[in-house]
Design an enzyme around this catalytic site. Structure first.
Site, short mmCIF file in Angstrom:
data_model
loop_
_atom_site.label_atom_id
_atom_site.label_comp_id
_atom_site.label_asym_id
_atom_site.label_seq_id
_atom_site.Cartn_x
_atom_site.Cartn_y
_atom_site.Cartn_z
N LYS A 144 69.49 57.64 -51.72
CA LYS A 144 70.50 57.92 -52.77
C LYS A 144 69.63 58.07 -53.99
O LYS A 144 70.26 59.08 -54.80
CB LYS A 144 71.51 56.61 -52.77
CG LYS A 144 72.59 57.02 -53.83
CD LYS A 144 73.49 55.87 -53.88
CE LYS A 144 72.86 54.63 -54.61
NZ LYS A 144 73.76 53.51 -54.77
N ASP B 143 77.06 57.83 -52.81
CA ASP B 143 77.42 56.34 -53.18
C ASP B 143 78.68 55.99 -52.62
O ASP B 143 79.26 56.65 -51.75
CB ASP B 143 77.03 55.91 -54.63
CG ASP B 143 78.25 56.73 -55.51
OD1 ASP B 143 79.07 57.61 -55.00
OD2 ASP B 143 78.24 56.41 -56.76
#
Length: 218
Positions: free
Chosen positions: A126, A144
């Protein structure tokens, strides 16, 4: 008759065209003035809000805004500036070790390479995606909590894992919107399509969203 789980291509086009019209130049809400500061801020943002990270980096970056200065500050020194952020001890250690690697292996620069980014302590897929997208303009999607929820709830990119949602987003987002899609989706999930109760009554893309039943104003 309920609609299928997946948005159709025309709906996806309208979805992003609407978000773009409302916010033509979306940007990260993290505060930074260099690629290194961006990397540091994103590393610190795990399980923390952008607001809390910005408060901490306003104290941290004036004294350590390069890998060399951050390494010289040391983990204990970094901790003193970021104590208000969750998991600050581990994050401080990861950040300082990341700075060591940047200096020893990358000439003090943040690498423009996914494998090299993910090899840094505290930097996962991420975080790497955020840096690649925001700093280097690559059409990546950092999935996320907001994006994972949004991809499944709306029918834009259903998936059982963040990676599955990411892959679907990369396949289904039209190229014209690919670079900025990450920002639009995060902001939409943060402020409109919220976890407990999506605000469908004033959502600009409600007509193409497959979430049912739509919520009503309180």
């Amino acid at each position: 008759m309920s609609r299928p789980a997946w948005m159709e291509a025309a709906e996806i086009e309208r979805f992003f065209a609407t978000l773009k019209a409302a916010n033509p130049m979306p940007a990260s809400e993290l505060e930074y003035s260099s690629v290194f500061e961006l990397l540091a801020a994103v590393l610190l943002s795990a399980q923390a809000t952008d607001v809390s990270v910005n408060k901490a980096t306003r104290r941290l970056f004036p004294v350590a805004n390069t890998p060399r200065r951050m390494l010289a500050l040391g983990a204990e020194g970094v901790m003193e500036h970021i104590r208000t952020i969750g998991l600050y001890r581990n994050k401080a250690k990861h950040l300082v070790e990341t700075c060591r690697i940047l200096l020893e292996q990358h000439g003090g620069r943040v690498p423009h390479d996914r494998e090299a980014l993910e090899a840094l302590p505290g930097v996962g897929r991420k975080t790497a995606n955020v840096v690649l997208n925001v700093a280097f303009g690559e059409p990546t999607c950092a999935v996320d909590t907001h994006l994972f929820r949004l991809g499944n709830r709306t029918g834009l990119a259903p998936g059982k894992t963040p990676y599955e949602v990411e892959m679907q987003l990369l396949r289904r987002i039209p190229k014209a919107y690919a670079e900025d899609a990450h920002h639009w989706l995060i902001l939409h999930g943060r402020y409109v399509c919220q976890a407990r109760k999506p605000q469908c009554w004033h959502c600009q893309v409600a007509e193409v969203c497959h979430f049912e039943p739509k919520t009503a104003a309180p």
